[in-house]
Design a protein around this motif. Structure first.
Motif, PDB file in Angstrom:
ATOM      1  N   GLN A 134       0.939  -1.165  -0.254  1.00 43.47           N
ATOM      2  CA  GLN A 134      -0.107  -0.171  -0.259  1.00 43.47           C
ATOM      3  C   GLN A 134       0.970   1.629   0.342  1.00 43.47           C
ATOM      4  O   GLN A 134       0.239   2.127  -0.587  1.00 43.47           O
ATOM      5  CB  GLN A 134      -0.912  -0.270   1.060  1.00 43.47           C
ATOM      6  N   ASP A 177       2.720   1.154  -5.688  1.00 48.06           N
ATOM      7  CA  ASP A 177       3.166   0.128  -5.946  1.00 48.06           C
ATOM      8  C   ASP A 177       4.581  -1.089  -6.883  1.00 48.06           C
ATOM      9  O   ASP A 177       4.142  -2.263  -6.618  1.00 48.06           O
ATOM     10  CB  ASP A 177       2.002   0.185  -7.267  1.00 48.06           C
ATOM     11  N   ARG A 185      -3.144 -10.961  -4.846  1.00 46.34           N
ATOM     12  CA  ARG A 185      -4.023  -9.406  -4.705  1.00 46.34           C
ATOM     13  C   ARG A 185      -5.629  -8.546  -4.447  1.00 46.34           C
ATOM     14  O   ARG A 185      -5.885  -9.003  -5.191  1.00 46.34           O
ATOM     15  CB  ARG A 185      -2.662  -8.096  -4.702  1.00 46.34           C
ATOM     16  N   SER A 209      -6.249  -6.513  -5.007  1.00 44.18           N
ATOM     17  CA  SER A 209      -6.995  -4.518  -6.139  1.00 44.18           C
ATOM     18  C   SER A 209      -6.644  -5.129  -7.551  1.00 44.18           C
ATOM     19  O   SER A 209      -6.566  -6.768  -7.533  1.00 44.18           O
ATOM     20  CB  SER A 209      -5.590  -3.910  -6.125  1.00 44.18           C
TER      21      SER A 209
END
Length: 133
Positions: free
Chosen positions: A99, A102, A126, A128
């Motif tokens: 976080q 990246d 992940r 994301s």
């Protein structure tokens, strides 16, 4: 940098202390930034979950120095016999480093004197969006 020197540097910051039901310094971490600077931190353990891991403390020092990209990270402790042990980062620390930047997916995470993986290796699925990977 090889793993051995960063392990040794992190070990210099081990300073276990007990204060009632609180403790600190039993785990130390070192972060080598992509700019070549080393940052250190220790854990703080409290009974009410307000403490934090050594990696968090080292990362905070790095961010304070206006850097965010991690080249290598290690956490260490001593076992009951006094032998130095390398600890893998907990899941919260893994996510925290990601976080922060990246690009930290490429950070080398020291898991032992002869074992290094990337943060991406430790965060294979992940949360994301795939486009952000």
């Amino acid at each position: 940098m090889d793993a051995a020197p960063i392990i040794a540097r992190a070990a210099e910051y081990l300073n276990p202390a007990e204060r009632g039901d609180r403790s600190s310094g039993s785990v130390a971490a070192a972060i080598l930034s992509e700019q070549g600077d080393l940052f250190f931190g220790v854990c703080i353990d409290t009974p009410c979950s307000m403490g934090f891991c050594a990696e968090h403390a080292a990362a905070a020092a790095m961010i304070t120095a206006r850097q965010s990209e991690i080249a290598m990270v290690v956490a260490v402790t001593r076992d009951d016999s006094g032998a130095l042990q390398v600890l893998p980062p907990c899941g919260r620390c893994r996510e925290f480093m990601y976080q922060l930047d990246d690009r930290n997916l490429a950070a080398r995470v020291v898991l032992g004197p002869e074992r290094v993986l990337t943060l991406a290796d430790l965060l294979p699925e992940r949360w994301s969006a795939p486009a952000a990977r």
